[in-house]
Design an enzyme around this catalytic site. Structure first.
Site, PDB file in Angstrom:
ATOM      1  N   LYS A 191       0.962  -1.257  -0.023  1.00  0.00           N
ATOM      2  CA  LYS A 191      -0.079   0.033   0.028  1.00  0.00           C
ATOM      3  C   LYS A 191       0.832   1.370  -0.230  1.00  0.00           C
ATOM      4  O   LYS A 191       0.346   2.314  -0.560  1.00  0.00           O
ATOM      5  CB  LYS A 191      -0.941   0.048   1.515  1.00  0.00           C
ATOM      6  CG  LYS A 191      -1.908  -1.274   1.056  1.00  0.00           C
ATOM      7  CD  LYS A 191      -2.616  -1.473  -0.126  1.00  0.00           C
ATOM      8  CE  LYS A 191      -3.358  -2.781  -0.120  1.00  0.00           C
ATOM      9  NZ  LYS A 191      -4.032  -3.176  -1.360  1.00  0.00           N
ATOM     10  N   GLY A 209      -8.650  -2.515   6.223  1.00  0.00           N
ATOM     11  CA  GLY A 209      -8.826  -1.833   7.510  1.00  0.00           C
ATOM     12  C   GLY A 209      -7.920  -2.732   8.567  1.00  0.00           C
ATOM     13  O   GLY A 209      -8.051  -2.250   9.753  1.00  0.00           O
ATOM     14  N   GLU A 233      -9.402   2.861  -5.415  1.00  0.00           N
ATOM     15  CA  GLU A 233     -10.495   3.386  -4.307  1.00  0.00           C
ATOM     16  C   GLU A 233     -10.008   4.631  -3.923  1.00  0.00           C
ATOM     17  O   GLU A 233      -8.766   4.999  -3.655  1.00  0.00           O
ATOM     18  CB  GLU A 233     -10.151   2.432  -3.037  1.00  0.00           C
ATOM     19  CG  GLU A 233     -10.880   0.760  -3.333  1.00  0.00           C
ATOM     20  CD  GLU A 233     -10.600   0.220  -1.855  1.00  0.00           C
ATOM     21  OE1 GLU A 233     -11.317  -1.010  -1.680  1.00  0.00           O
ATOM     22  OE2 GLU A 233     -10.280   0.723  -0.925  1.00  0.00           O
ATOM     23  N   GLU A 235      -6.341   3.000  -2.446  1.00  0.00           N
ATOM     24  CA  GLU A 235      -5.780   1.658  -2.573  1.00  0.00           C
ATOM     25  C   GLU A 235      -6.248   1.320  -4.023  1.00  0.00           C
ATOM     26  O   GLU A 235      -7.335   1.684  -4.493  1.00  0.00           O
ATOM     27  CB  GLU A 235      -6.509   0.540  -1.820  1.00  0.00           C
ATOM     28  CG  GLU A 235      -5.903   0.647  -0.444  1.00  0.00           C
ATOM     29  CD  GLU A 235      -6.561  -0.447   0.586  1.00  0.00           C
ATOM     30  OE1 GLU A 235      -7.120  -1.239   0.184  1.00  0.00           O
ATOM     31  OE2 GLU A 235      -6.375  -0.283   1.803  1.00  0.00           O
ATOM     32  N   ARG A 287      -8.382  -7.010  -8.715  1.00  0.00           N
ATOM     33  CA  ARG A 287      -9.567  -8.258  -8.945  1.00  0.00           C
ATOM     34  C   ARG A 287     -10.644  -7.688  -9.430  1.00  0.00           C
ATOM     35  O   ARG A 287     -10.933  -6.453  -9.405  1.00  0.00           O
ATOM     36  CB  ARG A 287      -9.537  -8.964  -7.439  1.00  0.00           C
ATOM     37  CG  ARG A 287     -10.205  -8.203  -6.717  1.00  0.00           C
ATOM     38  CD  ARG A 287     -10.701  -8.851  -5.295  1.00  0.00           C
ATOM     39  NE  ARG A 287     -11.367  -8.012  -4.465  1.00  0.00           N
ATOM     40  CZ  ARG A 287     -10.972  -7.044  -3.672  1.00  0.00           C
ATOM     41  NH1 ARG A 287      -9.617  -6.734  -3.434  1.00  0.00           N
ATOM     42  NH2 ARG A 287     -11.747  -6.335  -2.885  1.00  0.00           N
ATOM     43  N   VAL A 339     -16.705  -7.867  -5.586  1.00  0.00           N
ATOM     44  CA  VAL A 339     -17.903  -8.363  -5.192  1.00  0.00           C
ATOM     45  C   VAL A 339     -19.220  -7.587  -5.966  1.00  0.00           C
ATOM     46  O   VAL A 339     -20.256  -8.027  -6.524  1.00  0.00           O
ATOM     47  CB  VAL A 339     -18.166  -8.433  -3.568  1.00  0.00           C
ATOM     48  CG1 VAL A 339     -19.652  -8.839  -3.387  1.00  0.00           C
ATOM     49  CG2 VAL A 339     -17.135  -9.273  -2.900  1.00  0.00           C
TER      50      VAL A 339
END
Ligand code: MV4
Length: 450
Positions: free
Chosen positions: A116, A165, A275, A288, A292, A295
Site C-alpha cells: 500500500k 482496514g 479506491e 488503494e 481483482r 463483489v
C-alpha cells in the site's frame, strides 16, 4: 480464445464466472472442498475436481492443488474470482510458470498494488492526489511522530502490507500516538508478517468511492464510472451504489481521469478498482487499488450494460476491450449484500440449512446467488448468501424497487441481513443520500428490530 477455464473459487462468484464462460463457449472446471460437494458451481461446471478438506487453507488456498487440478482437467486458464488467491502474486506467477493463463493482471502489478505504501508512491508520481502523509514506511515511533506533527492531528497509521482496514489505528493527539503506532505495528506484523507502517492525515467522514477500471494488452485503459461503498461495518461493505449520490459529471471526469492515469502508470491489464476517499470539502485522494473483480462489480454491469467478467476473459486471451470509453450510465443502481448473519448479534454468522428460498424478481432486479432450498450454508467461508441488485431510472426508483425486492425475498432457516437492509432503505438519511463511512455508527438503531 481459451478452451477450458478452471474457476479457483466457490459460491456465487464461481457461478458468475461459469455463466460468462458459457456465453463465450468456453468449457469450465469447478474445484470444491469437502464442504462444497453439493454446491451449484460443481453441478453447473463441465468438469469438477475435489481439492481437499473444508478449511480454505487446505483447499481453495492451496496453489499446488489448483495447478494440478487445472493440469488434470486440461484447463488453459484460471479465473480466481475475488478473495482466496485473487490478489496473490505467487499464484499468478505459478500459473504463468505452468503455462496456464491467470485471468487477471500480472504478478508484478498485483505485488506492487499489494504494497500500500508503494502504491501510494506510484500514484503520487503520476499526479494522482494522495492523502497527505509520509512518503513511505516510517522507521520508528519518533520519526513517525515528527511526521504526524507536521501533517497535523488526527492522523491514521496504516500497515504497508494491509488493506481492508487491518493494521489501522487512529491517533487523535501526540499523547495518543505512541500507543496507536505500536498497536498498528504489532497488528501488521502478526496479520501480514510485515510490520511496515506509514502515516496519513485522518479524514473524519469521507465517502468511499471506487472507480471500475478495465485495461487490455493493447494499451487501452478505461474507467466505467464509480461506485459508492460508504455504507460499511468494520470494513465489510453492506450496500454499494452507482452513481455516487452527489457526484457531478465534472467531478467524475476529474476523479475518473486520475483513476485511469493511475492504472496507466502500471500498464494495468484486466479488471481493477481504484479506491478513493472523497472528503466533505470535495477533495479526493487515492486510497488503494484492488487488482481483482470485486463483489460489487454487478452494480457497474447493470449501470453500463458491460459484462465485466466476459471482458476479463477476453482481455486475458489477448483480445481488445469491447468498449473504448465510459458507456452511458443507465439511471441508478443499488446493491445489498444478503449475508447469513444476525445484525442484532454483532453480525454473528448464522450457518445452517436453508429451509425456504424464494428470490425476488421483476424489472430492474438481479440476484446473484448460489443458494437454494435445502442447501446447507457451511461455517467455513464468508457468509455471503446473495447479492441483490436493483436498477431504476432514478435513485428513488432504485430504492423503491430494492424495498419491494427485500420484502419479497424469503430465506428461512438461517438469520439473514434482509430485515436490516430493508430498514436501511427506509432510513431518511440514506434516502437523502447522506452516506459516509460513519453512517452506521450514527444510525446504530438500524441494527435492532424495532
Ligand atoms: C482512511 C480513513 C480516513 N482517513 N484513511 C479503511 C479501509 C482502508 N482501506 C482504509 N480505510 C480508511 N482509511 C484516512 N487517511 C478512513 C478509512 C475508513 C474507511 C474507508 C472506506 C470505507 C469505510 C471505512 C471505515 C472506516 C475507516
Amino acid at each position: 480464445m481459451f478452451k477450458k477455464v478452471l474457476i479457483a473459487n466457490r459460491g456465487e462468484i464461481a457461478l458468475r464466472v461459469i455463466r460468462a464462460c458459457r456465453e463465450l463457449d468456453i468449457q469450465t472446471v469447478a474445484v470444491y472442498s469437502d464442504a462444497d460437494r453439493e454446491s451449484l458451481h460443481v453441478r453447473f461446471a463441465d468438469d469438477d475436481v475435489c481439492i481437499g478438506p473444508a478449511p480454505a487453507r487446505e483447499s481453495y488456498l492451496k496453489i499446488p492443488r489448483l495447478i494440478a487440478a487445472a493440469e488434470i482437467a486440461g484447463a488453459d486458464a484460471i479465473h480466481p474470482g475475488y478473495g482466496f488467491l485473487a490478489e496473490n502474486a505467487e499464484f499468478a506467477e505459478t500459473c504463468a510458470a505452468s503455462n496456464i493463463t491467470f485471468i487477471g493482471p500480472t504478478a508484478s502489478q498485483i505485488r506492487l498494488m499489494g504494497d500500500k505504501a508503494a502504491a501510494r508512491r506510484t500514484m503520487a508520481d503520476v499526479g494522482v492526489p494522495i492523502i497527505p502523509g509520509t512518503p513511505g514506511p516510517v522507521e520508528d515511533v519518533d520519526e513517525a511522530l515528527g511526521f504526524a506533527r507536521e501533517i497535523g492531528f488526527p492522523v491514521i497509521i496504516k500497515a504497508a502490507a494491509g488493506g481492508g482496514g487491518k493494521g489501522m489505528r487512529v491517533a487523535n493527539d501526540p499523547d495518543d500516538f505512541a500507543r496507536a503506532f505500536q498497536l498498528a505495528r504489532s497488528e501488521a506484523l502478526s496479520a501480514f508478517g510485515n510490520g511496515d507502517v506509514y502515516v496519513e492525515k485522518y479524514l473524519a467522514r469521507p465517502r468511499h468511492i471506487e472507480f471500475q477500471i478495465m485495461g487490455d494488452r493493447h494499451g487501452n485503459i478505461i474507467h466505467l464510472g464509480e461506485r459508492d461503498c460508504s455504507v460499511q461495518r468494520r470494513h465489510q461493505k453492506l450496500i454499494e451504489e452507482a452513481p455516487s449520490p452527489g457526484m457531478t459529471p465534472e467531478l467524475r471526469q476529474r476523479m475518473g481521469d486520475d483513476a485511469v492515469r493511475g492504472a496507466r502508470a502500471i500498464d494495468y491489464v484486466g479488471a481493477g478498482t481504484i479506491e478513493m476517499l472523497l472528503d466533505t470539502d470535495g477533495s479526493y485522494y487515492f486510497m488503494e487499488m484492488n487488482t481483482r473483480i470485486q463483489v460489487e462489480h454487478g452494480v457497474t454491469e447493470m449501470l453500463t450494460g458491460v459484462d465485466l467478467v466476459k471482458e476479463q476473459i477476453r482481455v486475458a486471451a489477448g483480445e481488445r476491450l469491447s468498449v473504448t470509453s465510459m458507456p452511458l450510465l443507465r439511471g441508478h443502481v443499488i446493491e445489498v449484500r444478503v449475508n447469513a448473519e444476525d445484525p442484532a448479534r454483532n453480525f454473528q454468522p448464522s450457518p445452517g440449512r436453508i429451509e425456504v428460498f424464494n428470490p425476488p424478481g421483476g424489472p430492474g432486479v438481479r440476484v446473484d446467488t448460489h443458494i437454494y432450498t435445502g442447501y446447507t450454508v457451511p461455517p467455513y467461508y464468508d457468509s455471503l448468501l446473495a447479492k441483490l441488485i436493483c436498477q431504476g431510472s432514478t435513485r428513488a426508483e432504485a430504492i423503491k424497487r430494492m424495498q419491494i425486492a427485500l420484502d419479497f425475498f424469503i430465506v428461512e432457516g438461517v438469520a439473514t441481513t434482509i430485515p436490516f437492509l430493508g430498514r436501511v432503505m427506509q432510513n431518511p438519511r440514506f434516502q437523502a443520500g447522506q452516506v459516509d463511512t460513519k453512517f452506521l455508527e450514527r444510525e446504530s438503531d438500524l441494527l435492532r428490530e424495532p
